[in-house]
Design a protein around this motif. Structure first.
Motif, PDB file in Angstrom:
ATOM      1  N   THR A   1     -10.219  -6.026   7.308  1.00 59.82           N
ATOM      2  CA  THR A   1      -8.900  -6.615   7.038  1.00 59.82           C
ATOM      3  C   THR A   1      -7.876  -6.153   8.071  1.00 59.82           C
ATOM      4  O   THR A   1      -6.964  -6.905   8.426  1.00 59.82           O
ATOM      5  N   ILE A   2      -8.016  -4.934   8.559  1.00 60.43           N
ATOM      6  CA  ILE A   2      -7.117  -4.450   9.606  1.00 60.43           C
ATOM      7  C   ILE A   2      -7.341  -5.222  10.898  1.00 60.43           C
ATOM      8  O   ILE A   2      -6.383  -5.601  11.589  1.00 60.43           O
TER       9      ILE A   2
ATOM     10  N   PRO B   1      -3.461 -10.512   2.636  1.00 64.16           N
ATOM     11  CA  PRO B   1      -4.320  -9.381   2.263  1.00 64.16           C
ATOM     12  C   PRO B   1      -5.452  -9.751   1.316  1.00 64.16           C
ATOM     13  O   PRO B   1      -6.601  -9.346   1.536  1.00 64.16           O
ATOM     14  N   ARG B   2      -5.139 -10.499   0.280  1.00 66.47           N
ATOM     15  CA  ARG B   2      -6.164 -10.819  -0.713  1.00 66.47           C
ATOM     16  C   ARG B   2      -7.269 -11.686  -0.117  1.00 66.47           C
ATOM     17  O   ARG B   2      -8.458 -11.420  -0.313  1.00 66.47           O
ATOM     18  N   THR B   3      -6.884 -12.711   0.643  1.00 62.63           N
ATOM     19  CA  THR B   3      -7.873 -13.586   1.256  1.00 62.63           C
ATOM     20  C   THR B   3      -8.737 -12.823   2.242  1.00 62.63           C
ATOM     21  O   THR B   3      -9.965 -12.964   2.280  1.00 62.63           O
TER      22      THR B   3
ATOM     23  N   LEU C   1     -12.508   6.707  -2.902  1.00 67.45           N
ATOM     24  CA  LEU C   1     -12.767   5.717  -1.871  1.00 67.45           C
ATOM     25  C   LEU C   1     -11.599   4.745  -1.880  1.00 67.45           C
ATOM     26  O   LEU C   1     -11.134   4.343  -2.957  1.00 67.45           O
ATOM     27  N   LEU C   2     -11.140   4.346  -0.703  1.00 63.62           N
ATOM     28  CA  LEU C   2     -10.013   3.414  -0.595  1.00 63.62           C
ATOM     29  C   LEU C   2     -10.533   2.126   0.035  1.00 63.62           C
ATOM     30  O   LEU C   2     -10.616   1.992   1.263  1.00 63.62           O
ATOM     31  N   LEU C   3     -10.895   1.172  -0.804  1.00 67.63           N
ATOM     32  CA  LEU C   3     -11.569  -0.047  -0.349  1.00 67.63           C
ATOM     33  C   LEU C   3     -10.683  -1.279  -0.424  1.00 67.63           C
ATOM     34  O   LEU C   3     -11.163  -2.392  -0.207  1.00 67.63           O
ATOM     35  N   GLY C   4      -9.410  -1.103  -0.728  1.00 69.78           N
ATOM     36  CA  GLY C   4      -8.512  -2.243  -0.784  1.00 69.78           C
ATOM     37  C   GLY C   4      -8.145  -2.739   0.608  1.00 69.78           C
ATOM     38  O   GLY C   4      -8.470  -2.122   1.622  1.00 69.78           O
ATOM     39  N   PRO C   5      -7.420  -3.865   0.690  1.00 69.51           N
ATOM     40  CA  PRO C   5      -7.085  -4.444   1.990  1.00 69.51           C
ATOM     41  C   PRO C   5      -5.906  -3.754   2.653  1.00 69.51           C
ATOM     42  O   PRO C   5      -5.161  -2.997   2.022  1.00 69.51           O
ATOM     43  N   TYR C   6      -5.747  -4.011   3.922  1.00 66.76           N
ATOM     44  CA  TYR C   6      -4.566  -3.602   4.679  1.00 66.76           C
ATOM     45  C   TYR C   6      -3.377  -4.351   4.093  1.00 66.76           C
ATOM     46  O   TYR C   6      -3.403  -5.573   3.951  1.00 66.76           O
TER      47      TYR C   6
ATOM     48  N   ASP D   1      -1.857   4.324  12.084  1.00 68.58           N
ATOM     49  CA  ASP D   1      -1.671   3.946  10.684  1.00 68.58           C
ATOM     50  C   ASP D   1      -2.694   4.680   9.826  1.00 68.58           C
ATOM     51  O   ASP D   1      -3.903   4.492   9.988  1.00 68.58           O
ATOM     52  N   ASN D   2      -2.197   5.512   8.923  1.00 65.35           N
ATOM     53  CA  ASN D   2      -3.081   6.334   8.097  1.00 65.35           C
ATOM     54  C   ASN D   2      -3.611   5.543   6.902  1.00 65.35           C
ATOM     55  O   ASN D   2      -3.356   5.857   5.744  1.00 65.35           O
ATOM     56  N   TYR D   3      -4.380   4.532   7.204  1.00 62.15           N
ATOM     57  CA  TYR D   3      -5.132   3.767   6.213  1.00 62.15           C
ATOM     58  C   TYR D   3      -6.380   3.238   6.899  1.00 62.15           C
ATOM     59  O   TYR D   3      -6.299   2.802   8.047  1.00 62.15           O
ATOM     60  N   PRO D   4      -7.539   3.322   6.252  1.00 62.03           N
ATOM     61  CA  PRO D   4      -7.803   3.757   4.873  1.00 62.03           C
ATOM     62  C   PRO D   4      -8.151   5.242   4.729  1.00 62.03           C
ATOM     63  O   PRO D   4      -8.927   5.608   3.836  1.00 62.03           O
ATOM     64  N   VAL D   5      -7.625   6.098   5.567  1.00 62.11           N
ATOM     65  CA  VAL D   5      -7.975   7.521   5.539  1.00 62.11           C
ATOM     66  C   VAL D   5      -7.821   8.102   4.130  1.00 62.11           C
ATOM     67  O   VAL D   5      -6.863   7.788   3.417  1.00 62.11           O
TER      68      VAL D   5
END
Length: 903
Positions: free
Chosen positions: A472-473, A485-487, A435-440, A423-427
């Motif tokens: 989160t992942i 995701p948010r929690t 920067l990609l700091l959000g949740p999965y 899974d190409n996240y948070p690449v």
């Protein structure tokens, strides 16, 4: 809190000091521990509990509260068999010391008035079964692999894993359950936890391009994976030439030693180290010598303790053979490539994996790794590849916005093998400015169960910043049924902040403006909502507080964040966030001043704003090629707010504002669409993907105007083919109904002239066919006929008389010389109209003096006031006028006029 608060070296040293001490008799207390910590004056009072099961991450599957509780005594007895997992014992012991115990000793039975902790499942510590029975808790026998039971009751804690990894995970949960104190006495609420992973394989693949992780960062990541119940790390860094370009060559001894250290650390954290060798750039699939070179390389790292192997064949051409022998053996085409790859992989599987008892199933990455569309390549691979080889897949797309149960099932069907999701996240190697700091996000509940193997996440170049999304992942892959995701994101931020409320708030604010990605569409969801409330309520206090938090957050994080390597990872983005805080607060102040009618101070603020925005956009880092990469923070929210604030000021001034660029395409890095209308041919808009039919770039003139010549300059040196190959130029007054101006095909530079009298607000270039190349637009220029401005002095090079009355306060008429006596700058109004006010704006530094006059209906000029400063608003008593002029005082400096505004 984990991370830097509990160094592993301290764990190891402490274990050596205490767990090696012989068992102590039931009646006697052991000698005092000279290294024991003393209570701090700031410790909470004895008996307070600071944590509950809600602090455990990943989120456990089953938690039941009990009515009893355990107390952390000065000395704690650990009961553990000879086979008990050493890593679990280390974690347990340190957690007890952090909770206030002064000593942790090994024993074989409980001691009165002392907490006893049993560590180990049925195959490790048989006594744990009796302890669980005393608590009335069922053991782990019925749980899946890596499952565990954790019980806390009166004077008793029991950790029992289905296997050694399960016991280690139970210890990690206990670590998060116990409070942190400087002395004994804390009470821990009774609880029963039954927990197990929902995904068999859970972890990270280091597979990105760009700046690599350091060896220290890799070691730290392995610690982190163990703490978060991740059980695999795939070593596939693109910077290791011995994995890809020079895959046949043996490692130098120093680099081999580093790999061995990684393997050892991974094993100690119950993480499976996977060695991924990528021969596809040069391999001859039919070559016995190449097959031997590949298996010899595997043999080398087998001796280091590696037991899991992968052969990625991604990001290569499968329409071009590396040797004639392969074409002679398989022919040409995608099916031939699939057959050749299956042959190579089967030989590795049979010659190496099968010949090494204890080796895990071989993993591979197909060349078609990003969809579920049947193809000759996939068919050949599915039919000819050994059944036990695991296929890695990225979802429907290289970076899949969503991955559903149905898609995972389709991947199993089309590849006919177990699927390990890459899974190409948070690449962020495709958006290196972010920067990609959000949740999965976007991963459907139940999807992991359809894969057949598990999930590995590809992280960012920034190892430490990656930890927030990786938490989160880990949460999703452990327990996707309960994942929110948010929690999970909020929990990750809280954990990473180390229990410091100020650091947590600052980290949440900073992560919010680095939130969006292909799987998280909303940028800065918290701040964007605050901005929306401001525009609705016009109450600036709440928004100013939020923007002040953004401005302050970098310094708070630098001062208080436990893991300072995050600061090193994020330094230019932190600098940019602080500068955007300054710029957006200035924009907010601009709106407030304009609404309060303080035109002079608003104009001063407006002139500061571009410089503040430019400063916020100025921060860079240096990539591997030595290029300076501008970083982006809060794109589409922070920059848009400054633009909207300027637009609100324009509205209150009574001007339309400058032209703007619009597009349906994403921007690549900092090459935003505004660059195609900035009048500078050296800057450009660069799309972040290829144009599809219907994609467009548009010039918004802000109001309907007479248009003339149109020029569209596409492509650039180094990207000469990045232009719309087939399209049309169109214009519209309302943005809905369009008329064609010209069609073009195969032309990087397109020009056209609108028929005389054509009026439009929008002019666009629209693709009429899809293409594979991205799009560069250096300049998209539209000639317009605005209010007629005449007189003098003549404009300086690069300026124009029309800039004095074009509705854009950012474009300035700059005279080439000082005015002569009697010289005037005249703005014709295009007819006679009732005038109530004239406002003259001079940019900072402009100090020319002039009489302001209106031309009355009879042709005479009436003086209504004078201009001698940067902002002058003059009231006119409803005079019917056809023109306004500035009658300059002779001499002095060359005049500069940002705008003459007539109402």
């Amino acid at each position: 809190m984990t991370l830097r608060l509990r160094p592993l070296a301290m764990l190891a040293a402490a274990l050596a000091l205490v767990l090696g001490v012989p068992a102590v008799g039931a009646a006697a207390d052991p000698p005092a521990d000279p290294t024991a910590a003393t209570p701090s004056a700031t410790d909470p009072p004895s008996g307070s509990a600071r944590r509950s099961a809600s602090a455990i991450t990943p989120r456990p599957r089953n938690v039941e509260e009990r009515h009893d509780r355990a107390a952390i005594t000065s000395t704690v007895t650990v009961v553990a068999g000879a086979e008990a997992d050493a890593a679990a014992l280390k974690v347990t012991r340190q957690a007890l010391l952090d909770a206030g115990a002064r000593q942790v000793v090994r024993g074989e039975r409980p001691v009165r008035n002392r907490l006893t902790v049993y560590v180990g499942g049925p195959g490790e510590t048989p006594q744990t079964a009796e302890a669980l029975a005393d608590l009335g808790i069922e053991g782990p026998a019925g749980l899946p692999a890596e499952g565990y039971v954790l019980g806390v009751g009166e004077d008793l804690v029991a950790l029992s894993g289905k296997d050694a990894a399960g016991t280690y995970y139970a210890a990690q949960s206990l670590r998060l359950l116990l409070p942190e104190r400087g002395g004994p006495g804390a009470k821990v609420a009774g609880v029963e936890i039954r927990d197990w992973p929902g995904t068999a394989v859970r972890g990270v693949i280091e597979g990105f391009y760009g700046i690599p992780w350091t060896h220290a960062a890799r070691l730290d990541q392995l610690d982190f994976y163990g703490e978060h119940k991740m059980n695999i790390y795939v070593y596939s860094p693109k910077d290791d030439p011995y994995l890809r370009e020079r895959w046949r060559e043996p490692y130098p001894a120093a680099q081999l030693a580093k790999i061995e250290e990684l393997v050892d650390r991974a094993r100690a954290r119950h993480v499976e180290f996977t060695y991924a060798l990528s021969p596809g750039l040069s391999v001859c699939y039919s070559s016995e010598a190449d097959i031997k070179a590949l298996t010899d390389k595997f043999e080398t790292v087998w001796d280091l303790g590696v037991r899991t192997y992968a052969v990625p064949l991604d990001d290569i051409s499968y329409t071009r053979w590396n040797c004639q022998a392969d074409q002679d053996k398989w022919g040409t085409g995608a099916a031939a490539a699939g057959a050749a790859q299956a042959y190579l992989l089967n030989r590795v599987n049979q010659d190496f994996i099968a010949a090494h008892p204890g080796a895990a199933p071989l993993q591979m990455v197909p060349t078609e790794y990003y969809n579920v569309t049947p193809s000759p390549y996939k068919k050949a691979l599915a039919e000819q590849l050994d059944d036990d080889v695991v296929v890695e897949w990225t979802g429907v797309g290289v970076i899949a916005p969503v991955i559903t149960v149905a898609q995972a099932r389709a991947a199993r069907d089309v590849f006919a093998h177990p699927i390990l999701l890459w899974d190409n996240y948070p690449v962020n190697d495709y958006v290196t400015n972010r920067l990609l700091l959000g949740p999965y996000n976007g991963r459907e509940e139940g999807m992991p169960a359809e894969l057949g193997s598990g999930i590995t996440a590809n992280p960012m170049n920034q190892a430490y910043a990656s930890k927030i999304p990786l938490i989160t992942i880990a949460d999703y892959t452990w327990n996707d049924a309960a994942y929110d995701p948010r929690t999970s994101w909020q929990t990750a931020i809280s954990e990473y902040a180390g229990g410091d409320a100020k650091a947590e708030k600052a980290l949440r604010v900073f992560s919010d403006v680095n939130h969006s990605s292909r799987i998280n569409a909303q940028q800065a969801p918290d701040l964007a909502a605050e901005i929306e409330r401001f525009w609705e309520s016009e109450d600036e206090r709440s928004l100013d507080g939020a923007l002040a938090d953004l401005q302050k957050s970098p310094d708070v994080l630098r001062d208080r964040l436990p893991e300072q390597e995050f600061i090193d990872d994020s330094e230019p983005w932190l600098d940019a966030a602080e500068a955007w805080g300054v710029a957006t607060r200035a924009a907010l102040r601009l709106v407030a001043l304009a609404r309060d009618g303080d035109g002079e101070r608003a104009w001063e603020q407006r002139q500061r704003l571009p410089g503040l925005v430019a400063a916020a956009k100025s921060f860079t880092y240096t990539d591997l090629e030595g290029r300076k990469i501008p970083v982006a923070v809060g794109e589409g929210v922070l920059d848009k707010f400054t633009e909207d604030a300027a637009a609100e000021h324009d509205r209150l001034l009574g001007v339309t504002g400058g032209i703007r660029g619009l597009t349906s395409l994403p921007a690549y890095q900092g090459n935003t669409v505004a660059r195609m209308v900035d009048g500078d041919d050296s800057t450009f808009f660069w799309s972040g993907r290829a144009a599809a039919a219907g994609d467009q770039v548009t010039v918004d003139l802000r109001k309907e105007r007479q248009v003339g010549g149109v020029s569209l300059a596409m492509g650039k040196p180094g990207s000469a083919n990045d232009y719309l190959r087939q399209g049309v130029l169109e214009y519209s007054s309302d943005g809905t109904s369009w008329k064609q101006l010209a069609a073009f095909s195969g032309q990087p530079v397109v020009t056209a002239t609108a028929p005389a009298g054509t009026e439009a607000r929008y002019v666009r270039a629209r693709a009429t066919a899809g293409q594979t190349n991205w799009l560069v637009v250096r300049e998209f220029a539209v000639e317009t006929k605005d209010a007629a401005v005449s007189g003098g002095p003549p404009p300086a090079a690069g300026s124009s008389l029309g800039a004095a009355a074009d509705g854009d306060v950012g474009r300035v008429y700059r005279a080439a010389r000082a005015p002569e006596q009697g010289e005037a700058l005249q703005v014709d109004l295009g007819g006679t109209s009732e005038v109530t006010s004239v406002t003259v704006l001079q940019p900072e530094g402009g100090s020319a003096q002039a009489a302001v006059q209106v031309r009355e209906d009879d042709g005479t000029w009436l003086t209504v006031g004078r201009v001698d400063g940067g902002y002058e608003e003059l009231t006119v008593d409803y005079e019917l006028a056809s023109a306004v002029r500035l009658l300059w005082s002779g001499g002095g400096s060359a005049p500069q006029v940002a705008e003459v505004i007539v109402r």
